[in-house]
Design an enzyme around this catalytic site. Sequence first.
Site, short mmCIF file in Angstrom:
data_model
loop_
_atom_site.label_atom_id
_atom_site.label_comp_id
_atom_site.label_asym_id
_atom_site.label_seq_id
_atom_site.Cartn_x
_atom_site.Cartn_y
_atom_site.Cartn_z
CG ASP A 1 -6.77 1.92 4.38
OD1 ASP A 1 -6.37 2.25 5.25
OD2 ASP A 1 -7.34 0.72 3.86
CD GLU B 1 -5.73 -3.04 2.70
OE1 GLU B 1 -4.84 -3.98 3.56
OE2 GLU B 1 -6.73 -2.55 3.51
CD GLU C 1 3.39 -14.51 5.88
OE1 GLU C 1 3.36 -14.23 5.01
OE2 GLU C 1 3.94 -15.55 6.51
CG HIS D 1 -4.77 -7.49 1.31
ND1 HIS D 1 -4.45 -8.45 0.24
CD2 HIS D 1 -3.63 -6.76 1.68
CE1 HIS D 1 -3.20 -8.47 -0.08
NE2 HIS D 1 -2.52 -7.54 0.88
CG HIS E 1 -7.87 -4.99 6.76
ND1 HIS E 1 -6.99 -4.33 7.55
CD2 HIS E 1 -8.46 -5.91 7.73
CE1 HIS E 1 -7.09 -4.36 8.67
NE2 HIS E 1 -7.92 -5.41 8.93
CG ASP F 1 -10.40 -0.82 5.72
OD1 ASP F 1 -11.65 -1.48 5.75
OD2 ASP F 1 -9.48 -1.61 5.98
#
Length: 227
Positions: A7, A9, A52, A57, A150, A155
């Site tokens: 995963d 970010e 945003e 995260h 997140h 994750d």
Amino acid sequence: MREIVLDTETTGFKPEEGHRLVEIGCIELVNHLATGERFHVYLNPERDMPPEAFAVHGLSTEFLADKPLFNDVAADFVAFIGDSPLVIHNAAFDMHFLNWELKIAGYPVMPKDRAIDTLLMARQKFPGSPATLDALCKRFGVDNSNRTLHGALLDAQLLAEVYLELLGGRQTGLSFAGGPASKGGSAGPVRIDRPFREARVFAVSEEEAAAHAEMLKKMKNPLWAVE
């Protein structure tokens, strides 16, 4: 069979618009089960963090300022994933960013079919149902109470459990789990004790033989006739 659950970010949705990776989390699986081996790194995107993305995260520009660049960790990342399949939720997004960064760093890009997309798996298995990671954790009873924001490593850990459930659970094949083995490592011959019984005799009586003979007389060329 080795697989890597992965995963990421990012600072946004599209690397073409100047967005970059800020975190990579990888979990190693062997035969679909986590081994404890992992790769995790935060990255300096060399740009500001949009509000945003920060809301998703929680990784701020200040926190990432002293973290390595992707170029600094690219060799370790490539070595860790090797040529193993990558298990990713919404794989197209992560693969696009990873290939963008790999290309900048001078590494070969990865083919799209290297990724196993758990989002597509979930949509095929549960058509019309929510297929987010949170929704799948709820469906399968995977504890995601620590997922307030997140995070790539968290994750990936959750996705590893969800992936196993999507495959059918801890025993995905049709064979039954083996029972206890002997000290030598294999189950010995099974002995079943049964009470002894005398053999039963099924002799034909004279009356039965006579009745059978009468029946044969009524048949044309009976197969059972004895000369």
